[in-house]
Design a protein around this motif. Structure first.
Motif, PDB file in Angstrom:
ATOM      1  N   GLY A 141       0.792  -1.226   0.000  1.00  0.00           N
ATOM      2  CA  GLY A 141       0.000   0.000   0.000  1.00  0.00           C
ATOM      3  C   GLY A 141       0.825   1.276   0.000  1.00  0.00           C
ATOM      4  N   SER A 142       2.109   1.157   0.245  1.00  0.00           N
ATOM      5  CA  SER A 142       2.961   2.348   0.234  1.00  0.00           C
ATOM      6  C   SER A 142       3.258   2.757  -1.208  1.00  0.00           C
ATOM      7  CB  SER A 142       4.260   2.088   1.003  1.00  0.00           C
ATOM      8  OG  SER A 142       5.017   1.095   0.356  1.00  0.00           O
ATOM      9  N   GLN A 143       3.804   3.939  -1.360  1.00  0.00           N
ATOM     10  CA  GLN A 143       4.146   4.450  -2.676  1.00  0.00           C
ATOM     11  C   GLN A 143       5.553   5.030  -2.652  1.00  0.00           C
ATOM     12  OE1 GLN A 143       1.030   7.329  -3.458  1.00  0.00           O
ATOM     13  NE2 GLN A 143      -0.181   5.784  -4.527  1.00  0.00           N
ATOM     14  N   ILE A 144       6.224   4.936  -3.792  1.00  0.00           N
ATOM     15  CA  ILE A 144       7.533   5.565  -3.938  1.00  0.00           C
ATOM     16  C   ILE A 144       7.584   6.261  -5.291  1.00  0.00           C
ATOM     17  CG2 ILE A 144       8.759   3.951  -2.437  1.00  0.00           C
ATOM     18  CD1 ILE A 144       9.888   2.675  -4.989  1.00  0.00           C
ATOM     19  N   LYS A 145       8.453   7.248  -5.387  1.00  0.00           N
ATOM     20  CA  LYS A 145       8.653   7.951  -6.650  1.00  0.00           C
ATOM     21  C   LYS A 145       9.913   7.426  -7.309  1.00  0.00           C
ATOM     22  CE  LYS A 145       6.175  12.160  -5.900  1.00  0.00           C
ATOM     23  NZ  LYS A 145       6.075  13.546  -6.258  1.00  0.00           N
ATOM     24  N   GLY A 146       9.872   7.410  -8.618  1.00  0.00           N
ATOM     25  CA  GLY A 146      11.032   6.973  -9.356  1.00  0.00           C
ATOM     26  C   GLY A 146      10.993   7.486 -10.784  1.00  0.00           C
ATOM     27  N   MET A 147      12.067   7.236 -11.492  1.00  0.00           N
ATOM     28  CA  MET A 147      12.218   7.663 -12.873  1.00  0.00           C
ATOM     29  C   MET A 147      11.844   6.512 -13.794  1.00  0.00           C
ATOM     30  SD  MET A 147      14.454   7.208 -15.678  1.00  0.00           S
ATOM     31  CE  MET A 147      16.022   6.674 -15.042  1.00  0.00           C
ATOM     32  N   LEU A 148      11.159   6.835 -14.889  1.00  0.00           N
ATOM     33  CA  LEU A 148      10.907   5.843 -15.921  1.00  0.00           C
ATOM     34  C   LEU A 148      11.127   6.477 -17.281  1.00  0.00           C
ATOM     35  CD1 LEU A 148       7.183   5.087 -16.626  1.00  0.00           C
ATOM     36  CD2 LEU A 148       7.843   6.979 -15.210  1.00  0.00           C
ATOM     37  N   TYR A 149      11.372   5.629 -18.258  1.00  0.00           N
ATOM     38  CA  TYR A 149      11.544   6.065 -19.628  1.00  0.00           C
ATOM     39  C   TYR A 149      10.214   5.900 -20.363  1.00  0.00           C
ATOM     40  CZ  TYR A 149      16.592   5.875 -18.906  1.00  0.00           C
ATOM     41  OH  TYR A 149      17.871   6.086 -18.450  1.00  0.00           O
ATOM     42  N   ILE A 150       9.892   6.890 -21.206  1.00  0.00           N
ATOM     43  CA  ILE A 150       8.680   6.843 -22.019  1.00  0.00           C
ATOM     44  C   ILE A 150       9.072   7.130 -23.458  1.00  0.00           C
ATOM     45  CG2 ILE A 150       6.419   7.882 -22.454  1.00  0.00           C
ATOM     46  CD1 ILE A 150       6.313   8.589 -19.489  1.00  0.00           C
ATOM     47  N   MET A 151       8.599   6.277 -24.356  1.00  0.00           N
ATOM     48  CA  MET A 151       8.933   6.441 -25.764  1.00  0.00           C
ATOM     49  C   MET A 151       8.442   7.793 -26.261  1.00  0.00           C
ATOM     50  SD  MET A 151       8.162   3.792 -28.882  1.00  0.00           S
ATOM     51  CE  MET A 151       8.928   2.411 -28.008  1.00  0.00           C
ATOM     52  N   ARG A 152       9.309   8.480 -26.957  1.00  0.00           N
ATOM     53  CA  ARG A 152       9.030   9.840 -27.426  1.00  0.00           C
ATOM     54  C   ARG A 152       7.970   9.862 -28.513  1.00  0.00           C
ATOM     55  NH1 ARG A 152      11.061  14.752 -27.165  1.00  0.00           N
ATOM     56  NH2 ARG A 152      12.909  14.241 -25.995  1.00  0.00           N
ATOM     57  N   GLU A 153       8.085   9.012 -29.509  1.00  0.00           N
ATOM     58  CA  GLU A 153       7.174   9.052 -30.651  1.00  0.00           C
ATOM     59  C   GLU A 153       6.607   7.655 -30.887  1.00  0.00           C
ATOM     60  OE1 GLU A 153       7.499  10.149 -35.317  1.00  0.00           O
ATOM     61  OE2 GLU A 153       8.738  11.290 -33.926  1.00  0.00           O
ATOM     62  N   LEU A 154       5.301   7.546 -30.878  1.00  0.00           N
ATOM     63  CA  LEU A 154       4.643   6.249 -31.025  1.00  0.00           C
ATOM     64  C   LEU A 154       4.318   6.006 -32.499  1.00  0.00           C
ATOM     65  CD1 LEU A 154       2.271   6.501 -27.942  1.00  0.00           C
ATOM     66  CD2 LEU A 154       4.604   5.606 -28.050  1.00  0.00           C
ATOM     67  N   SER A 155       5.357   5.970 -33.313  1.00  0.00           N
ATOM     68  CA  SER A 155       5.161   5.891 -34.759  1.00  0.00           C
ATOM     69  C   SER A 155       5.529   4.542 -35.361  1.00  0.00           C
ATOM     70  CB  SER A 155       5.965   6.992 -35.440  1.00  0.00           C
ATOM     71  OG  SER A 155       7.341   6.816 -35.184  1.00  0.00           O
ATOM     72  N   ARG A 156       5.868   3.582 -34.540  1.00  0.00           N
ATOM     73  CA  ARG A 156       6.245   2.264 -35.049  1.00  0.00           C
ATOM     74  C   ARG A 156       5.165   1.267 -34.618  1.00  0.00           C
ATOM     75  NH1 ARG A 156      11.096   4.513 -32.922  1.00  0.00           N
ATOM     76  NH2 ARG A 156      12.584   4.861 -34.581  1.00  0.00           N
ATOM     77  N   PRO A 157       4.086   1.155 -35.391  1.00  0.00           N
ATOM     78  CA  PRO A 157       2.942   0.345 -34.954  1.00  0.00           C
ATOM     79  C   PRO A 157       3.138  -1.152 -35.180  1.00  0.00           C
ATOM     80  CG  PRO A 157       2.484   1.252 -37.101  1.00  0.00           C
ATOM     81  CD  PRO A 157       3.836   1.782 -36.693  1.00  0.00           C
ATOM     82  N   TYR A 158       4.258  -1.689 -34.694  1.00  0.00           N
ATOM     83  CA  TYR A 158       4.554  -3.093 -34.935  1.00  0.00           C
ATOM     84  C   TYR A 158       4.726  -3.838 -33.621  1.00  0.00           C
ATOM     85  CZ  TYR A 158       5.540  -0.964 -39.386  1.00  0.00           C
ATOM     86  OH  TYR A 158       5.436  -0.229 -40.540  1.00  0.00           O
ATOM     87  N   PRO A 159       4.379  -5.112 -33.628  1.00  0.00           N
ATOM     88  CA  PRO A 159       4.586  -5.923 -32.417  1.00  0.00           C
ATOM     89  C   PRO A 159       6.080  -6.102 -32.147  1.00  0.00           C
ATOM     90  CG  PRO A 159       3.187  -7.062 -34.029  1.00  0.00           C
ATOM     91  CD  PRO A 159       3.747  -5.859 -34.700  1.00  0.00           C
ATOM     92  N   PRO A 160       6.400  -6.437 -30.913  1.00  0.00           N
ATOM     93  CA  PRO A 160       7.812  -6.699 -30.579  1.00  0.00           C
ATOM     94  C   PRO A 160       8.277  -8.005 -31.210  1.00  0.00           C
ATOM     95  CG  PRO A 160       6.413  -7.314 -28.755  1.00  0.00           C
ATOM     96  CD  PRO A 160       5.520  -6.668 -29.773  1.00  0.00           C
TER      97      PRO A 160
END
Length: 148
Positions: free
Chosen positions: A90-109
């Motif tokens: 139930g506790s929370q912490i703050k942290g850094m995450l990476y987020i993709m800049r441009e969602l232009s590659r509409p392909y599966p991994p």
């Protein structure tokens, strides 16, 4: 610094290669976020607070962060953001995450990339989350690519 991983960096093995001094702390949930694949993993905000992304939380050094920045293609491919993660107690912490800049590659991994994340889920005790977050993200990427 706390680093929040939701894709390939959930893997202890991968993190050991990329950031040898990183220390695994816990798993948690990014509530109000959804996992997506645009070849690689990213997360996007959603309005539904019941939706969440399972994550691994790491303690990293400044050197680890530099290594991750290079690996993630920061600041061109991924950007960074600070956010809050909910832990099982139930506790929370703050942290850094990476987020993709441009969602232009509409392909599966690729199969190996997807399986690596799937194995990380299992290793971290998040096997039940595969059907909740990982598989739906894969299916959405297939639909975007016209492969459904």
């Amino acid at each position: 610094m706390k680093y929040i991983a939701y894709g390939a960096n959930m893997s202890r093995e991968q993190m050991a290669l990329r950031c040898p001094t990183a220390r695994f702390l816990s798993t948690g949930q990014l509530k109000g976020w959804q996992l997506e694949f645009y070849i690689h993993a990213t997360v996007t905000r959603v309005r539904n607070k019941e939706v969440y992304v399972p994550v691994a939380i790491w303690e990293i050094t400044a050197e680890d962060e530099k290594s991750l920045d290079q690996f993630e293609g920061y600041p061109f491919y991924y950007t960074k953001q600070t956010t809050t993660v909910s832990l099982a107690d139930g506790s929370q912490i703050k942290g850094m995450l990476y987020i993709m800049r441009e969602l232009s590659r509409p392909y599966p991994p690729g199969t190996g990339y997807y399986r690596g994340i799937q194995e990380a889920y299992l290793d971290l005790g998040l096997g039940l989350e595969i059907k909740q977050a990982l598989q739906p993200a894969y299916e959405r990427s297939c639909t975007r690519a016209g492969r459904a």
